[in-house]
Design a protein around this motif. Structure first.
Motif, PDB file in Angstrom:
ATOM      1  N   ALA A  24       5.868 -15.815 -12.161  1.00  0.00           N
ATOM      2  CA  ALA A  24       6.273 -17.334 -12.104  1.00  0.00           C
ATOM      3  C   ALA A  24       7.756 -17.034 -10.653  1.00  0.00           C
ATOM      4  N   ILE A  25       8.192 -15.680 -11.108  1.00  0.00           N
ATOM      5  CA  ILE A  25       8.681 -15.714  -9.772  1.00  0.00           C
ATOM      6  C   ILE A  25       8.155 -15.137  -8.192  1.00  0.00           C
ATOM      7  N   MET A  26       7.272 -14.054  -8.653  1.00  0.00           N
ATOM      8  CA  MET A  26       6.315 -13.814  -7.694  1.00  0.00           C
ATOM      9  C   MET A  26       5.643 -13.917  -6.915  1.00  0.00           C
ATOM     10  N   TYR A 133      18.896  -7.799 -12.584  1.00  0.00           N
ATOM     11  CA  TYR A 133      17.400  -7.898 -11.760  1.00  0.00           C
ATOM     12  C   TYR A 133      18.440  -8.200 -10.435  1.00  0.00           C
ATOM     13  N   LEU A 134      17.629  -7.410  -9.196  1.00  0.00           N
ATOM     14  CA  LEU A 134      17.347  -7.983  -7.773  1.00  0.00           C
ATOM     15  C   LEU A 134      16.126  -8.410  -7.262  1.00  0.00           C
ATOM     16  N   ILE A 135      16.455  -9.413  -7.189  1.00  0.00           N
ATOM     17  CA  ILE A 135      15.408 -10.311  -6.798  1.00  0.00           C
ATOM     18  C   ILE A 135      15.437 -10.559  -4.696  1.00  0.00           C
ATOM     19  N   HIS A 140      10.145  -9.017  -0.659  1.00  0.00           N
ATOM     20  CA  HIS A 140       9.195  -9.103  -2.108  1.00  0.00           C
ATOM     21  C   HIS A 140       9.395  -8.199  -3.081  1.00  0.00           C
ATOM     22  N   LYS A 141      10.496  -7.651  -3.112  1.00  0.00           N
ATOM     23  CA  LYS A 141      10.837  -7.282  -4.502  1.00  0.00           C
ATOM     24  C   LYS A 141      11.940  -7.779  -5.777  1.00  0.00           C
TER      25      LYS A 141
END
Length: 263
Positions: A24-26, A133-135, A140-141
């Motif tokens: 969902a996040i990607m 978690y790192l976003i 796009h990581k």
């Protein structure tokens, strides 16, 4: 685009082997592109120079909707802070009380390695496991922070000041470069600089510099301004054409020249 993990399931994932809500996040991140060019060249965006205080300001660089949420140019373009803010608002409906999201200022070894880096990402904290978690929507990581050795967290905050203040303008010091665009492993930066220690209406330069990933000795590829009242104009055509299209070059040059005329 760089994807750090592959989610084996469909829909929303929340397993020990993949980050929470990975698919969902990607899906939100995928269309986003790190670029300030599309905003900077808009007619309503203007640049003013405060020679007395050695500072400059970009006006009307930020837009917000009726709920105060940042608006990305064409729904996808922005710099790191805009992209992170946009993503923050988009993922809030996915999260419950188990998760906490923070904005983080980080270093990133490819382009933003200095301790004075202003690169902004999101940290998603699973309060039940303390896993972080790192976003990074700019690159796009999305992965566990401990698995992203190229990042180092400098500081965290609950919100970014420009969003809190609903500021439309942003100011910088002279000789301070701001990231502008990433393409073909090059980071383009824009700055307003002094000339031989002088900074007045007859001595100022607009410069666009290019830094290649992991090579931090960048060079100016566009210089336009005034030196001792004389107009100065230089471009590294070979590198410029490698990074930007002819249309992008023309639009950018036209904008810089319009700012010179205003100055």
């Amino acid at each position: 685009m760089i994807l750090i993990a592959i989610c084996p399931c469909s829909g929303v994932c929340d397993t020990s082997s993949s980050p929470p809500f990975y698919d969902a996040i990607m899906k939100i991140i995928d269309p986003l592109q790190y670029s300030g060019v599309e905003v900077m060249v808009k007619p309503q965006v203007v640049l003013s120079i405060d020679f007395a205080h050695w500072a400059w300001t970009l006006h009307n660089i930020h837009e917000y909707d009726s709920q105060g949420v940042i608006i990305l140019e064409q729904g996808r373009y922005g710099l790191c802070a805009e992209l992170a803010t946009y993503l923050f608002e988009k993922i809030k409906p996915l999260l419950d009380g188990r998760y906490e999201v923070k904005f983080a200022k980080v270093t990133e070894s490819g382009f933003f390695s200095a301790d004075q880096s202003n690169h902004i990402v999101l940290l998603l904290v699973d309060k039940s496991t303390t896993q972080v978690y790192l976003i990074d929507p700019s690159f796009h990581k999305y992965a566990k922070l401990k698995d992203l050795a190229e990042y180092r967290v400098l500081s965290t905050q609950d919100t970014l000041s420009f969003v809190k203040d609903q500021s439309h303008d942003v100011s910088f010091g002279v000789d301070q470069a701001i990231p502008l665009y990433i393409k073909n492993d090059f980071l383009l930066s824009f700055s307003v600089t002094s000339v031989d220690g002088k900074f007045d209406k007859d001595n100022f330069i607009f410069a666009i510099s290019a830094n290649q990933r992991f090579k931090f000795a960048g060079r100016d590829i566009v210089v336009i301004g005034r030196r001792n009242k004389e107009f100065e104009d230089y471009e590294d055509k070979a590198l410029l054409n490698q990074i930007l299209t002819p249309d992008e070059i023309k639009i950018l040059f036209d904008k810089l020249k319009s700012w010179i005329e205003q100055g």
